[in-house]
Design an enzyme around this catalytic site. Structure first.
Site, PDB file in Angstrom:
ATOM      1  N   LYS A  92      98.767  -3.337  12.481  1.00 47.34           N
ATOM      2  CA  LYS A  92      98.834  -4.804  12.573  1.00 47.34           C
ATOM      3  C   LYS A  92      99.352  -5.398  11.263  1.00 47.34           C
ATOM      4  O   LYS A  92     100.212  -6.274  11.273  1.00 47.34           O
ATOM      5  CB  LYS A  92      97.448  -5.371  12.900  1.00 47.34           C
ATOM      6  CG  LYS A  92      97.006  -5.084  14.332  1.00 47.34           C
ATOM      7  CD  LYS A  92      95.551  -5.437  14.571  1.00 47.34           C
ATOM      8  CE  LYS A  92      95.118  -4.987  15.960  1.00 47.34           C
ATOM      9  NZ  LYS A  92      93.686  -5.155  16.223  1.00 47.34           N
ATOM     10  N   GLN A 144      87.945  -6.765  13.713  1.00 44.88           N
ATOM     11  CA  GLN A 144      88.286  -5.523  14.422  1.00 44.88           C
ATOM     12  C   GLN A 144      87.037  -4.928  15.075  1.00 44.88           C
ATOM     13  O   GLN A 144      86.004  -4.764  14.419  1.00 44.88           O
ATOM     14  CB  GLN A 144      88.902  -4.522  13.424  1.00 44.88           C
ATOM     15  CG  GLN A 144      89.395  -3.241  14.044  1.00 44.88           C
ATOM     16  CD  GLN A 144      90.605  -3.450  14.961  1.00 44.88           C
ATOM     17  OE1 GLN A 144      91.498  -4.219  14.669  1.00 44.88           O
ATOM     18  NE2 GLN A 144      90.611  -2.754  16.079  1.00 44.88           N
ATOM     19  N   ASP A 188      92.932 -13.419  18.692  1.00 47.29           N
ATOM     20  CA  ASP A 188      92.570 -12.390  19.674  1.00 47.29           C
ATOM     21  C   ASP A 188      92.198 -13.018  21.023  1.00 47.29           C
ATOM     22  O   ASP A 188      92.147 -12.319  22.042  1.00 47.29           O
ATOM     23  CB  ASP A 188      91.371 -11.570  19.167  1.00 47.29           C
ATOM     24  CG  ASP A 188      91.779 -10.190  18.655  1.00 47.29           C
ATOM     25  OD1 ASP A 188      92.919  -9.762  18.941  1.00 47.29           O
ATOM     26  OD2 ASP A 188      90.952  -9.548  17.981  1.00 47.29           O
TER      27      ASP A 188
END
Ligand code: NAP
Length: 303
Positions: A53, A97, A120
């Site tokens: 990422k 995460q 997200d």
């Protein structure tokens, strides 16, 4: 019949090039899109995802910040990190995460991320916006990536029967609401562990999406001839002969199903690369909205 192989890596490269052009435009207007990734502990798979990422951010000309906390961090320490990033004007998108260490309940921390920075799309506010079709939130990157593959590969969804195996909040439920929305207009079936006779459902699919995490779950006889098959599953399978000692496997028996389907995503190189590309896009959208708010322009509407 041999299926067309959907090259998600190539489509993702196109999207990342488009993202770089949007970043250049925002930079010219004085805003550098910034993504912060919060990683707690040293889970090896998470470290790989996080590296991908941050590398993708840099390649697109974006700013990225990795905040790595020790596995034994307390809830207050993680709340403090998230609050700091929520308040940081140089950070437009943030993600925590997953998985978190077992003593940290992910729900509490996903809800602490500002909905305006929740690229997200896991905050309940954005889950709700996606469900009601409000374009001002964020849709999770993996289902949005599958929708983008359908559009760019010109796979018709209108009036088609889409069967999704799995019912997660990260992939399957948001994908179901995107597919059944006015526009795509698919008829959607969701299957899970308790579905009686899974094959009976998968065999009815014009579009079959599998997001389970069980290699080989979907065999050739479970697929309708001519179906488009999207394999979301990612499982590390030990293989001493492989250079890394393991292989990445999807949920679909690729060799058998590619003889039946009309189109199929491989693993790796199918849905996976799209996820990072759509995360970049969400971050750029967050930066554009923040820029427009600061400069008092009408906010951009999300795609
Ligand atoms: P998840 O939370 O891991 O849940 C798996 C789902 O599969 C559950 O809904 C479960 O049903 C269902 N399931 C398990 N066994 C089944 C069976 N035998 N028949 C039918 N359904 C079954 O789901 P996820 O987070 O969406 O992840 C799924 C897979 O996708 C994983 O391999 C993950 O690593 C991968 N993934 C890939 C990407 C990417 O970018 N490529 C992104 C996200 C996830 P119940 O709800 O009844 O337990």
């Amino acid at each position: 019949m041999a299926a067309r192989i959907i090259d998600g890596a190539a489509v993702a490269r196109d999207i990342r090039a488009e993202a770089a052009a949007e970043v250049a435009q925002l930079r010219a207007e004085g805003t550098v899109p910034g993504l912060a990734v919060v990683l707690v502990g040293n889970d090896p798979a998470s470290e790989v995802y996080v590296r991908s990422k941050t590398r993708a951010c840099h390649e697109a000309g974006m700013h990225s910040r990795l905040v790595q906390l020790p596995a034994q961090s307390t809830a207050d320490e993680l709340f403090g990190t998230i609050d700091g990033l929520n308040a940081d004007p140089g950070i437009h998108g943030m993600l925590v995460q997953l998985p978190l260490p077992p003593h940290l309940n992910p729900k509490l921390f996903l809800e602490r991320v500002s909905p305006a920075k929740d690229v997200d799309g896991f905050h309940p506010m954005n889950v709700g916006r996606a469900f009601v079709g409000d374009p001002n939130g964020f849709v999770p990157a993996t289902p949005e990536g599958i929708m983008e593959l359908l559009r760019r590969e010109r796979i018709d969804t209108h009036g088609k029967h889409a069967v999704i195996v799995g019912r997660s909040l990260i992939v399957s439920k948001p994908l179901a609401s995107l597919l059944m929305a006015p526009g795509p207009n698919a008829t959607v079936t969701l299957c899970h562990r308790h579905t009686a006779d899974l094959a009976q459902h998968t065999r009815m699919a014009d579009i079959l999406v599998v997001a389970v995490g069980k290699p080989g779950l979907i065999t050739g006889d479970m697929v309708k001839p001519g179906a488009a098959v999207f394999d979301v599953g990612v499982t590390r399978v030990d293989d001493p002969a492989a250079p890394k000692g393991y292989l990445i496997r999807g949920d679909v028996d690729f060799d058998a199903v590619s003889q039946v389907a009309s189109a199929i995503t491989p693993v790796p190189g199918g849905v996976g690369p799209m996820t990072i590309a759509m995360l970049l896009r969400n971050t750029i959208t967050a930066a554009r909205r923040a820029h427009d708010r600061t400069h008092r322009r009408t906010p951009a509407v999300a795609r």
